[in-house]
Design a protein around this motif. Structure first.
Motif, short mmCIF file in Angstrom:
data_model
loop_
_atom_site.label_atom_id
_atom_site.label_comp_id
_atom_site.label_asym_id
_atom_site.label_seq_id
_atom_site.Cartn_x
_atom_site.Cartn_y
_atom_site.Cartn_z
N GLU A 62 40.04 24.22 36.96
CA GLU A 62 40.66 24.00 38.27
C GLU A 62 41.37 25.27 38.74
N VAL A 63 42.08 25.94 37.83
CA VAL A 63 42.77 27.18 38.18
C VAL A 63 41.75 28.25 38.59
N VAL A 64 40.67 28.39 37.84
CA VAL A 64 39.61 29.34 38.17
C VAL A 64 39.08 29.07 39.58
N LEU A 65 38.85 27.81 39.87
CA LEU A 65 38.33 27.42 41.18
C LEU A 65 39.31 27.78 42.29
N LEU A 66 40.60 27.56 42.06
CA LEU A 66 41.62 27.84 43.08
C LEU A 66 41.79 29.35 43.32
N LEU A 67 41.70 30.15 42.26
CA LEU A 67 41.91 31.60 42.40
C LEU A 67 40.70 32.32 42.99
N ALA A 68 39.53 31.71 42.89
CA ALA A 68 38.29 32.41 43.24
C ALA A 68 38.21 32.80 44.71
N GLY A 69 38.76 32.00 45.60
CA GLY A 69 38.67 32.31 47.02
C GLY A 69 39.34 33.62 47.36
N ALA A 70 40.55 33.82 46.86
CA ALA A 70 41.29 35.04 47.15
C ALA A 70 40.59 36.26 46.57
N ILE A 71 40.05 36.14 45.36
CA ILE A 71 39.38 37.27 44.71
C ILE A 71 38.12 37.66 45.48
N ALA A 72 37.35 36.66 45.94
CA ALA A 72 36.14 36.96 46.71
C ALA A 72 36.47 37.54 48.08
N GLN A 73 37.57 37.10 48.65
CA GLN A 73 37.97 37.57 49.97
C GLN A 73 38.44 39.01 49.95
N ASP A 74 39.15 39.40 48.88
CA ASP A 74 39.68 40.76 48.79
C ASP A 74 39.78 41.13 47.31
N SER A 75 38.87 41.96 46.84
CA SER A 75 38.83 42.29 45.41
C SER A 75 40.03 43.10 44.96
N ASN A 76 40.80 43.66 45.90
CA ASN A 76 41.96 44.47 45.54
C ASN A 76 43.27 43.69 45.57
N VAL A 77 43.23 42.44 45.98
CA VAL A 77 44.46 41.66 46.09
C VAL A 77 45.05 41.41 44.70
N THR A 78 46.37 41.31 44.62
CA THR A 78 47.04 41.04 43.35
C THR A 78 47.67 39.66 43.38
N LEU A 79 47.89 39.12 42.20
CA LEU A 79 48.53 37.81 42.09
C LEU A 79 49.95 37.86 42.64
N ALA A 80 50.68 38.93 42.35
CA ALA A 80 52.06 39.06 42.83
C ALA A 80 52.10 39.07 44.36
N TRP A 81 51.15 39.75 44.97
CA TRP A 81 51.11 39.80 46.44
C TRP A 81 50.83 38.41 47.01
N LEU A 82 49.90 37.69 46.40
CA LEU A 82 49.56 36.36 46.88
C LEU A 82 50.75 35.41 46.80
N LEU A 83 51.53 35.53 45.74
CA LEU A 83 52.69 34.66 45.58
C LEU A 83 53.79 35.01 46.56
N LYS A 84 53.85 36.27 46.96
CA LYS A 84 54.93 36.72 47.84
C LYS A 84 54.70 36.37 49.30
#
Length: 206
Positions: A62-84
């Protein structure tokens, strides 16, 4: 939002939903369809959605599924940025992923946010999410996944000329034709490991 910016946002959304779709295929979720707004409705866009059966998924899948959209949308995005940045759409996916992981590792929410136990749980969950996020970023950078995301993105852009819907059959066919492999579930412990060992690894008093 002017038309040009709306179309750019729509393109990012199509990549985002394509990422969710590829991840759903790899973890064995039953994909019914993917929906984005038709281009004729950009002034009042419809909420994009992946319709899939996730009832039998493990927490990790479920976590993999939730994170996949952001990674596909922008391969340079970071987890810290997404949370902020709460305004970014993928922020909500990451919040849901963290909630799922936290509940899994504790069995229940920890009430006192400032307690040592709450800090221990948060450190463990955040470490797990960072490792998973980076592993998935590397996985999505591999050629089969990149090609499958692009193929589904193109289908969504084409579908947006009419109703904005791509069927699960098309998603599965595109993943198979690009040699995307389904992955066995990763089994994780139901609770936190030994508190003292984990606390020591994060320099927290248990």
């Amino acid at each position: 939002m002017d038309r040009a910016r709306a179309e750019q946002s729509h393109s990012r959304t199509c990549f985002h939903e394509a990422g969710h779709a590829v991840a759903a295929y790899t973890v064995g979720a039953g994909i019914d369809r993917v929906e984005v707004s038709p281009l004729s409705r950009l002034e009042r866009p419809r909420t994009p959605r992946l319709w899939a059966d996730i009832g039998g998924l493990s927490m990790h899948d479920e976590v993999v599924l939730l994170l996949a959209g952001a990674i596909a949308q922008d391969s340079n995005v970071t987890l810290a940025w997404l949370l902020k940045y709460e305004a970014w759409s993928a922020h909500h996916d990451v919040v849901r992923a963290r909630k799922a992981a936290r509940t899994h590792f504790t069995g229940a929410a920890v009430d006192d946010a400032g307690s040592p136990q709450a800090r221990l749980v948060d450190a463990h969950v955040n470490s797990y999410l960072r490792r998973t996020f980076e592993r998935e970023r590397r996985w999505f950078a591999l050629e089969p996944q990149k090609l499958a995301v692009l193929a589904i993105y193109n289908e969504l852009k084409q579908a947006a000329l009419t109703d904005g819907v791509v069927s699960g059959d098309i998603v599965r066919a595109l993943c198979r034709s690009n040699d995307v492999a389904q992955r066995p579930p990763l089994l994780l412990p139901a609770k936190l490991p030994d508190r003292r060992r984990v606390a020591a690894s994060f320099d927290i008093k248990p």
